[in-house]
Design a protein around this motif. Structure first.
Motif, PDB file in Angstrom:
ATOM      1  N   LEU A  75      21.215  85.030  50.038  1.00  0.00           N
ATOM      2  CA  LEU A  75      21.384  83.677  50.576  1.00  0.00           C
ATOM      3  C   LEU A  75      20.024  83.187  51.029  1.00  0.00           C
ATOM      4  CD1 LEU A  75      23.045  81.249  51.717  1.00  0.00           C
ATOM      5  CD2 LEU A  75      23.286  82.583  53.829  1.00  0.00           C
ATOM      6  N   LEU A  76      19.604  82.033  50.518  1.00  0.00           N
ATOM      7  CA  LEU A  76      18.338  81.410  50.898  1.00  0.00           C
ATOM      8  C   LEU A  76      18.600  80.113  51.647  1.00  0.00           C
ATOM      9  CD1 LEU A  76      15.257  80.869  50.816  1.00  0.00           C
ATOM     10  CD2 LEU A  76      15.586  79.939  48.501  1.00  0.00           C
ATOM     11  N   GLY A  77      18.169  80.043  52.903  1.00  0.00           N
ATOM     12  CA  GLY A  77      18.262  78.814  53.676  1.00  0.00           C
ATOM     13  C   GLY A  77      16.924  78.086  53.658  1.00  0.00           C
ATOM     14  N   ILE A  78      16.957  76.786  53.414  1.00  0.00           N
ATOM     15  CA  ILE A  78      15.726  75.984  53.341  1.00  0.00           C
ATOM     16  C   ILE A  78      15.734  74.937  54.442  1.00  0.00           C
ATOM     17  CG2 ILE A  78      14.425  74.334  51.939  1.00  0.00           C
ATOM     18  CD1 ILE A  78      15.391  75.778  49.448  1.00  0.00           C
ATOM     19  N   CYS A  79      14.634  74.861  55.198  1.00  0.00           N
ATOM     20  CA  CYS A  79      14.425  73.893  56.280  1.00  0.00           C
ATOM     21  C   CYS A  79      15.544  74.031  57.321  1.00  0.00           C
ATOM     22  CB  CYS A  79      14.294  72.486  55.725  1.00  0.00           C
ATOM     23  SG  CYS A  79      13.601  71.306  56.926  1.00  0.00           S
ATOM     24  N   LEU A  80      16.366  73.016  57.501  1.00  0.00           N
ATOM     25  CA  LEU A  80      17.484  73.141  58.438  1.00  0.00           C
ATOM     26  C   LEU A  80      18.401  74.293  58.024  1.00  0.00           C
ATOM     27  CD1 LEU A  80      19.219  72.113  60.812  1.00  0.00           C
ATOM     28  CD2 LEU A  80      20.238  70.457  59.236  1.00  0.00           C
ATOM     29  N   GLY A  81      18.532  74.502  56.723  1.00  0.00           N
ATOM     30  CA  GLY A  81      19.342  75.614  56.232  1.00  0.00           C
ATOM     31  C   GLY A  81      18.855  76.955  56.739  1.00  0.00           C
ATOM     32  N   MET A  82      17.529  77.103  56.898  1.00  0.00           N
ATOM     33  CA  MET A  82      16.999  78.329  57.487  1.00  0.00           C
ATOM     34  C   MET A  82      17.394  78.434  58.951  1.00  0.00           C
ATOM     35  SD  MET A  82      13.078  79.595  58.153  1.00  0.00           S
ATOM     36  CE  MET A  82      12.724  79.986  59.883  1.00  0.00           C
ATOM     37  N   GLN A  83      17.312  77.338  59.689  1.00  0.00           N
ATOM     38  CA  GLN A  83      17.623  77.379  61.116  1.00  0.00           C
ATOM     39  C   GLN A  83      19.081  77.765  61.364  1.00  0.00           C
ATOM     40  OE1 GLN A  83      16.271  73.800  63.049  1.00  0.00           O
ATOM     41  NE2 GLN A  83      14.137  74.163  62.494  1.00  0.00           N
ATOM     42  N   LEU A  84      19.957  77.367  60.460  1.00  0.00           N
ATOM     43  CA  LEU A  84      21.380  77.700  60.599  1.00  0.00           C
ATOM     44  C   LEU A  84      21.640  79.199  60.500  1.00  0.00           C
ATOM     45  CD1 LEU A  84      22.983  74.913  58.360  1.00  0.00           C
ATOM     46  CD2 LEU A  84      22.742  74.904  60.848  1.00  0.00           C
ATOM     47  N   LEU A  85      20.701  79.944  59.939  1.00  0.00           N
ATOM     48  CA  LEU A  85      20.874  81.379  59.765  1.00  0.00           C
ATOM     49  C   LEU A  85      20.814  82.138  61.086  1.00  0.00           C
ATOM     50  CD1 LEU A  85      18.512  81.908  56.680  1.00  0.00           C
ATOM     51  CD2 LEU A  85      20.974  81.432  56.643  1.00  0.00           C
ATOM     52  N   ILE A 101      20.618  86.209  61.279  1.00  0.00           N
ATOM     53  CA  ILE A 101      19.329  86.714  61.758  1.00  0.00           C
ATOM     54  C   ILE A 101      19.309  86.523  63.272  1.00  0.00           C
ATOM     55  CG2 ILE A 101      16.822  86.512  61.635  1.00  0.00           C
ATOM     56  CD1 ILE A 101      17.116  85.350  58.834  1.00  0.00           C
ATOM     57  N   PRO A 102      19.123  87.582  64.051  1.00  0.00           N
ATOM     58  CA  PRO A 102      19.124  87.436  65.512  1.00  0.00           C
ATOM     59  C   PRO A 102      17.959  86.565  65.993  1.00  0.00           C
ATOM     60  CG  PRO A 102      19.449  89.734  64.872  1.00  0.00           C
ATOM     61  CD  PRO A 102      19.040  88.995  63.636  1.00  0.00           C
ATOM     62  N   GLY A 103      18.274  85.592  66.831  1.00  0.00           N
ATOM     63  CA  GLY A 103      17.245  84.713  67.358  1.00  0.00           C
ATOM     64  C   GLY A 103      17.789  83.330  67.625  1.00  0.00           C
ATOM     65  N   GLU A 104      16.896  82.431  68.018  1.00  0.00           N
ATOM     66  CA  GLU A 104      17.316  81.083  68.384  1.00  0.00           C
ATOM     67  C   GLU A 104      16.331  80.043  67.870  1.00  0.00           C
ATOM     68  OE1 GLU A 104      17.603  81.685  72.574  1.00  0.00           O
ATOM     69  OE2 GLU A 104      15.458  81.368  72.927  1.00  0.00           O
ATOM     70  N   ILE A 105      16.800  78.791  67.881  1.00  0.00           N
ATOM     71  CA  ILE A 105      16.004  77.654  67.424  1.00  0.00           C
ATOM     72  C   ILE A 105      15.635  76.826  68.648  1.00  0.00           C
ATOM     73  CG2 ILE A 105      15.934  75.643  65.917  1.00  0.00           C
ATOM     74  CD1 ILE A 105      16.243  78.395  64.465  1.00  0.00           C
ATOM     75  N   VAL A 106      14.333  76.640  68.856  1.00  0.00           N
ATOM     76  CA  VAL A 106      13.844  75.958  70.054  1.00  0.00           C
ATOM     77  C   VAL A 106      12.890  74.831  69.657  1.00  0.00           C
ATOM     78  CG1 VAL A 106      14.097  78.028  71.480  1.00  0.00           C
ATOM     79  CG2 VAL A 106      11.904  77.549  70.350  1.00  0.00           C
ATOM     80  N   LYS A 107      12.655  73.911  70.600  1.00  0.00           N
ATOM     81  CA  LYS A 107      11.790  72.767  70.345  1.00  0.00           C
ATOM     82  C   LYS A 107      10.333  73.123  70.626  1.00  0.00           C
ATOM     83  CE  LYS A 107      11.549  67.772  71.023  1.00  0.00           C
ATOM     84  NZ  LYS A 107      12.190  66.598  71.659  1.00  0.00           N
ATOM     85  N   PHE A 108       9.440  72.539  69.827  1.00  0.00           N
ATOM     86  CA  PHE A 108       8.020  72.664  70.137  1.00  0.00           C
ATOM     87  C   PHE A 108       7.778  72.124  71.546  1.00  0.00           C
ATOM     88  CE2 PHE A 108       7.722  72.536  65.455  1.00  0.00           C
ATOM     89  CZ  PHE A 108       6.898  73.634  65.244  1.00  0.00           C
ATOM     90  N   ASN A 109       7.011  72.851  72.328  1.00  0.00           N
ATOM     91  CA  ASN A 109       6.761  72.445  73.704  1.00  0.00           C
ATOM     92  C   ASN A 109       5.309  72.750  74.062  1.00  0.00           C
ATOM     93  OD1 ASN A 109       7.056  71.603  76.337  1.00  0.00           O
ATOM     94  ND2 ASN A 109       7.920  73.561  77.035  1.00  0.00           N
ATOM     95  N   ALA A 110       4.410  71.938  73.553  1.00  0.00           N
ATOM     96  CA  ALA A 110       2.990  72.116  73.835  1.00  0.00           C
ATOM     97  C   ALA A 110       2.339  70.742  73.907  1.00  0.00           C
ATOM     98  CB  ALA A 110       2.332  72.962  72.747  1.00  0.00           C
ATOM     99  N   PRO A 111       1.366  70.566  74.794  1.00  0.00           N
ATOM    100  CA  PRO A 111       0.679  69.274  74.888  1.00  0.00           C
ATOM    101  C   PRO A 111      -0.193  69.021  73.661  1.00  0.00           C
ATOM    102  CG  PRO A 111      -0.393  70.897  76.277  1.00  0.00           C
ATOM    103  CD  PRO A 111       0.844  71.543  75.758  1.00  0.00           C
TER     104      PRO A 111
END
Length: 202
Positions: A75-85, A101-111
């Protein structure tokens, strides 16, 4: 035959065309029998995480994806499809993903960085894999995203980009693969990656 999941989220035709460019037969479908019979499955996607998961649920596709992943199908997830994994996303709330895949999707948070992260970035190889055959640290791919993956184990990352943080570009856990960028929009580098994907299926 490669099944491209049609769940009303994503640039399906571009992925279909890119598969043809590397000699792969693709079909755009949400038919469970076709997904079960496919040699591999691609989960594309652009847009919001929660909407995408809602659509997978609405079209009753989650169980089908689960079944095929457990069977060992690629199974290949692309862009948002990868994040859904991943397990969950914090995009406009907290939402559960497919948990391949263990983990989470977070927002960029840098100045001082532009969000979304949009444009060409080079890939830095994190570990050896047939997925990055003939790909080097000077090869660029095309990203468009405001959130990024934080895997529990960075060894699940095959290649990453630097954008204030190490942004996983290619991830893999067993037969589940993700590409945060768009290989179908990444010129010759993207085609090489899809050729490598093709070799994995054989």
């Amino acid at each position: 035959m490669i099944a491209i999941v049609d769940y009303d989220v994503g640039n399906l035709k571009n992925v279909y065309t890119a598969l043809g460019d590397v000699g792969l037969e693709g079909t755009i479908t949400r038919d469970k029998k076709v997904l079960d019979q496919a040699d591999a499955i691609i989960l594309p996607g652009v847009g919001a995480f929660s909407d995408a998961m809602d659509n997978l649920t609405k079209f009753d596709l989650v169980e089908t994806l689960d079944r095929n992943v457990k069977k060992g199908k690629i199974l290949l997830g692309i862009c948002l499809g990868m994040q859904l994994l991943f397990d969950q996303s914090y995009e406009d709330g907290e939402f559960s993903g497919l948990s391949y895949i263990p983990g989470e999707i977070v927002k960029f948070n840098a100045p001082n960085i532009k969000i979304p992260h949009m444009g060409w970035n080079n890939l830095i190889i994190n570990r050896e894999s047939s997925l990055v055959k003939n790909i080097g640290n000077d090869d660029y791919v095309y990203f468009v995203h405001s959130y990024y993956a934080k895997p529990n184990d960075f060894n699940d990352v095959i290649a990453y980009a630097e954008y204030s943080v190490r942004v996983p570009g290619i991830v893999q856990k067993d037969n589940v693969i993700g590409m945060q960028f768009h290989p179908e929009k990444s010129s010759q580098v993207g085609l090489q990656l899809l050729k490598n994907f093709k070799e994995m299926i054989r």
